[in-house]
Design a protein around this motif. Structure first.
Motif, PDB file in Angstrom:
ATOM      1  N   VAL A 141      27.734 -20.643  47.127  1.00  0.00           N
ATOM      2  CA  VAL A 141      26.564 -19.780  47.304  1.00  0.00           C
ATOM      3  C   VAL A 141      26.280 -18.996  46.025  1.00  0.00           C
ATOM      4  CG1 VAL A 141      25.675 -17.759  48.537  1.00  0.00           C
ATOM      5  CG2 VAL A 141      26.793 -19.610  49.804  1.00  0.00           C
ATOM      6  N   MET A 142      27.345 -18.518  45.375  1.00  0.00           N
ATOM      7  CA  MET A 142      27.155 -17.773  44.136  1.00  0.00           C
ATOM      8  C   MET A 142      26.595 -18.673  43.034  1.00  0.00           C
ATOM      9  SD  MET A 142      27.118 -14.951  42.582  1.00  0.00           S
ATOM     10  CE  MET A 142      27.805 -13.999  43.949  1.00  0.00           C
ATOM     11  N   ASP A 143      27.093 -19.909  42.955  1.00  0.00           N
ATOM     12  CA  ASP A 143      26.572 -20.854  41.956  1.00  0.00           C
ATOM     13  C   ASP A 143      25.076 -21.088  42.161  1.00  0.00           C
ATOM     14  OD1 ASP A 143      29.076 -21.110  40.856  1.00  0.00           O
ATOM     15  OD2 ASP A 143      29.548 -23.000  41.873  1.00  0.00           O
ATOM     16  N   GLN A 144      24.659 -21.192  43.423  1.00  0.00           N
ATOM     17  CA  GLN A 144      23.252 -21.408  43.728  1.00  0.00           C
ATOM     18  C   GLN A 144      22.419 -20.188  43.322  1.00  0.00           C
ATOM     19  OE1 GLN A 144      23.597 -22.246  47.914  1.00  0.00           O
ATOM     20  NE2 GLN A 144      23.832 -24.468  47.598  1.00  0.00           N
ATOM     21  N   LYS A 145      22.980 -19.000  43.513  1.00  0.00           N
ATOM     22  CA  LYS A 145      22.280 -17.774  43.124  1.00  0.00           C
ATOM     23  C   LYS A 145      22.057 -17.756  41.606  1.00  0.00           C
ATOM     24  CE  LYS A 145      23.437 -13.931  45.134  1.00  0.00           C
ATOM     25  NZ  LYS A 145      22.181 -13.375  45.726  1.00  0.00           N
ATOM     26  N   ILE A 146      23.090 -18.114  40.843  1.00  0.00           N
ATOM     27  CA  ILE A 146      22.978 -18.123  39.385  1.00  0.00           C
ATOM     28  C   ILE A 146      21.992 -19.195  38.931  1.00  0.00           C
ATOM     29  CG2 ILE A 146      24.223 -18.410  37.226  1.00  0.00           C
ATOM     30  CD1 ILE A 146      24.809 -15.812  38.794  1.00  0.00           C
ATOM     31  N   GLU A 147      21.965 -20.322  39.622  1.00  0.00           N
ATOM     32  CA  GLU A 147      21.002 -21.376  39.295  1.00  0.00           C
ATOM     33  C   GLU A 147      19.573 -20.877  39.486  1.00  0.00           C
ATOM     34  OE1 GLU A 147      22.018 -24.696  41.716  1.00  0.00           O
ATOM     35  OE2 GLU A 147      23.861 -25.169  40.606  1.00  0.00           O
ATOM     36  N   ARG A 148      19.346 -20.061  40.502  1.00  0.00           N
ATOM     37  CA  ARG A 148      18.000 -19.514  40.717  1.00  0.00           C
ATOM     38  C   ARG A 148      17.631 -18.536  39.606  1.00  0.00           C
ATOM     39  NH1 ARG A 148      19.701 -19.831  46.187  1.00  0.00           N
ATOM     40  NH2 ARG A 148      20.414 -17.664  46.190  1.00  0.00           N
ATOM     41  N   TYR A 149      18.617 -17.816  39.088  1.00  0.00           N
ATOM     42  CA  TYR A 149      18.347 -16.946  37.941  1.00  0.00           C
ATOM     43  C   TYR A 149      17.992 -17.771  36.710  1.00  0.00           C
ATOM     44  CZ  TYR A 149      19.392 -12.331  39.814  1.00  0.00           C
ATOM     45  OH  TYR A 149      19.323 -11.147  40.506  1.00  0.00           O
ATOM     46  N   ALA A 150      18.705 -18.886  36.519  1.00  0.00           N
ATOM     47  CA  ALA A 150      18.392 -19.763  35.384  1.00  0.00           C
ATOM     48  C   ALA A 150      16.972 -20.305  35.519  1.00  0.00           C
ATOM     49  CB  ALA A 150      19.401 -20.905  35.313  1.00  0.00           C
ATOM     50  N   ALA A 151      16.597 -20.680  36.740  1.00  0.00           N
ATOM     51  CA  ALA A 151      15.242 -21.179  36.972  1.00  0.00           C
ATOM     52  C   ALA A 151      14.211 -20.091  36.692  1.00  0.00           C
ATOM     53  CB  ALA A 151      15.114 -21.676  38.418  1.00  0.00           C
ATOM     54  N   LEU A 152      14.543 -18.849  37.038  1.00  0.00           N
ATOM     55  CA  LEU A 152      13.637 -17.737  36.763  1.00  0.00           C
ATOM     56  C   LEU A 152      13.485 -17.528  35.261  1.00  0.00           C
ATOM     57  CD1 LEU A 152      11.918 -15.329  37.661  1.00  0.00           C
ATOM     58  CD2 LEU A 152      14.038 -13.991  37.885  1.00  0.00           C
ATOM     59  N   ARG A 153      14.593 -17.666  34.536  1.00  0.00           N
ATOM     60  CA  ARG A 153      14.528 -17.472  33.085  1.00  0.00           C
ATOM     61  C   ARG A 153      13.548 -18.447  32.443  1.00  0.00           C
ATOM     62  NH1 ARG A 153      19.220 -18.551  28.450  1.00  0.00           N
ATOM     63  NH2 ARG A 153      17.793 -18.169  26.712  1.00  0.00           N
ATOM     64  N   TYR A 154      13.527 -19.687  32.902  1.00  0.00           N
ATOM     65  CA  TYR A 154      12.680 -20.697  32.278  1.00  0.00           C
ATOM     66  C   TYR A 154      11.323 -20.834  32.976  1.00  0.00           C
ATOM     67  CZ  TYR A 154      16.914 -21.890  29.780  1.00  0.00           C
ATOM     68  OH  TYR A 154      18.035 -21.825  28.982  1.00  0.00           O
ATOM     69  N   SER A 155      11.022 -19.908  33.871  1.00  0.00           N
ATOM     70  CA  SER A 155       9.724 -19.929  34.542  1.00  0.00           C
ATOM     71  C   SER A 155       8.654 -19.329  33.647  1.00  0.00           C
ATOM     72  CB  SER A 155       9.797 -19.141  35.855  1.00  0.00           C
ATOM     73  OG  SER A 155       9.952 -17.752  35.574  1.00  0.00           O
ATOM     74  N   GLU A 156       7.418 -19.483  34.043  1.00  0.00           N
ATOM     75  CA  GLU A 156       6.290 -18.933  33.298  1.00  0.00           C
ATOM     76  C   GLU A 156       6.403 -17.424  33.144  1.00  0.00           C
ATOM     77  OE1 GLU A 156       2.887 -19.187  31.071  1.00  0.00           O
ATOM     78  OE2 GLU A 156       3.980 -20.881  31.979  1.00  0.00           O
ATOM     79  N   GLU A 157       7.028 -16.781  34.116  1.00  0.00           N
ATOM     80  CA  GLU A 157       7.162 -15.327  34.123  1.00  0.00           C
ATOM     81  C   GLU A 157       7.837 -14.799  32.862  1.00  0.00           C
ATOM     82  OE1 GLU A 157       6.743 -11.496  35.653  1.00  0.00           O
ATOM     83  OE2 GLU A 157       6.061 -13.331  36.649  1.00  0.00           O
ATOM     84  N   PHE A 158       8.826 -15.545  32.342  1.00  0.00           N
ATOM     85  CA  PHE A 158       9.604 -15.056  31.200  1.00  0.00           C
ATOM     86  C   PHE A 158       9.457 -15.945  29.962  1.00  0.00           C
ATOM     87  CE2 PHE A 158      11.577 -12.946  34.776  1.00  0.00           C
ATOM     88  CZ  PHE A 158      11.770 -11.668  34.277  1.00  0.00           C
ATOM     89  N   ARG A 159       8.407 -16.715  29.928  1.00  0.00           N
ATOM     90  CA  ARG A 159       8.203 -17.610  28.794  1.00  0.00           C
ATOM     91  C   ARG A 159       7.976 -16.840  27.492  1.00  0.00           C
ATOM     92  NH1 ARG A 159       5.203 -23.008  30.043  1.00  0.00           N
ATOM     93  NH2 ARG A 159       7.166 -23.061  31.207  1.00  0.00           N
TER      94      ARG A 159
END
Length: 210
Positions: free
Chosen positions: A135-153
Motif C-alpha cells: 500500500v505504501m509503494d502504491q502511495k509513493i507511485e501516486r506521488y511520482a505520477a503527480l510529479r510528472y503531471s501537468e500540475e508540476f511541469r
C-alpha cells in the motif's frame, strides 16, 4: 464579531474541525487563562449560531456553521491530527501557506497537507494507521505520477514528509521522501543540519532541504 472571532471561524473552515484545546492554543495561547477564555468565546459563538459543536468528544470539538460532517465521524481524529501538525510547526514559525488536503486529478497523490518550511515546499502525510509495504509503494507511485503531471511541469515538486511511528522501506528515484515520527523531530533535525558542520551523533538523521 471581533477580529479573533473571525480568525477562529476562518480556521474552522480551513481545518474542518478543531478541539477546544486546539483553539485555545492557537487563538488564546498568549492569555493568562487560555482554556477559560476559549470556553467563553466558543460558548458565545455556538449560542449565536456562528459555529457548530459536538459534545461527543472531550474536550468538545467545533465545526464551521453548516458543516455536513457527522458529529461523531470517524474522520474527526484524522483532521485533529492535521491541526496538531499545524500547532507543531507554529511552535517554530507561522507558516505562510498551510493547505489541508489539496486536490489534484483523480488517481494522483492525495496529500494531507501542503505547507512551506524555509522556502521549501512540502507535502505532509500524517499516517495514523499502519499500512502494508504494498500500500505504501502504491502511495509513493501516486506521488511520482503527480510529479510528472501537468500540475508540476513548470515548478519544483515538493518533498514528501511522512509522519509515522512505523518506518517503511521507501525507495524512489522520483520523489524525495523523509520519514519522521513528528514535526518536532523533523524541524529539529532540519535546523541541526543547517548549523556549522560537526560530527553527528550516531543514529542522527540529517535533513538537507535546499
Amino acid at each position: 464579531m471581533n477580529k479573533r472571532d473571525m480568525a477562529i471561524i476562518k480556521d474552522l473552515e480551513r481545518f474542518r474541525v478543531m478541539s477546544r484545546d486546539d483553539i485555545a492554543t492557537i487563538h488564546f495561547g498568549k492569555l493568562k487563562n487560555p482554556i477559560t477564555s476559549a470556553n467563553m468565546v466558543l460558548k458565545r459563538l455556538a449560542r449565536d449560531g456562528q459555529i457548530d459543536v459536538s459534545k461527543s468528544f472531550s474536550p468538545f470539538v467545533y465545526f464551521p456553521y453548516g458543516s455536513i460532517m457527522k458529529r461523531n465521524s470517524t474522520k474527526i481524529p484524522h483532521f485533529l491530527s492535521l491541526v496538531d501538525a499545524y500547532k507543531q510547526i507554529s511552535h517554530y514559525y507561522t507558516p505562510r501557506k498551510f493547505q489541508i488536503e489539496p486536490k489534484f486529478r483523480k488517481g494522483l497523490a492525495e496529500p494531507d497537507i501542503y505547507t512551506e518550511f524555509n522556502g521549501t515546499s512540502i507535502f505532509v502525510e500524517v499516517q495514523r494507521n499502519v499500512y502494508s509495504q504494498k500500500v505504501m509503494d502504491q502511495k509513493i507511485e501516486r506521488y511520482a505520477a503527480l510529479r510528472y503531471s501537468e500540475e508540476f511541469r513548470s515548478r519544483q515538486f515538493p518533498i514528501v514528509l511522512m509522519i509515522s511511528t512505523t518506518r517503511y522501506d521507501i525507495k524512489s528515484q522520483d520523489v524525495r521522501v523523509f520519514q519522521t515520527e513528528s514535526i518536532h523531530e523533523f524541524i529539529r533535525n532540519a535546523q541541526r543540519s543547517r548549523q556549522p558542520s560537526k560530527k553527528p551523533a550516531q543514529g542522527t538523521i540529517k535533513y538537507k532541504l535546499g
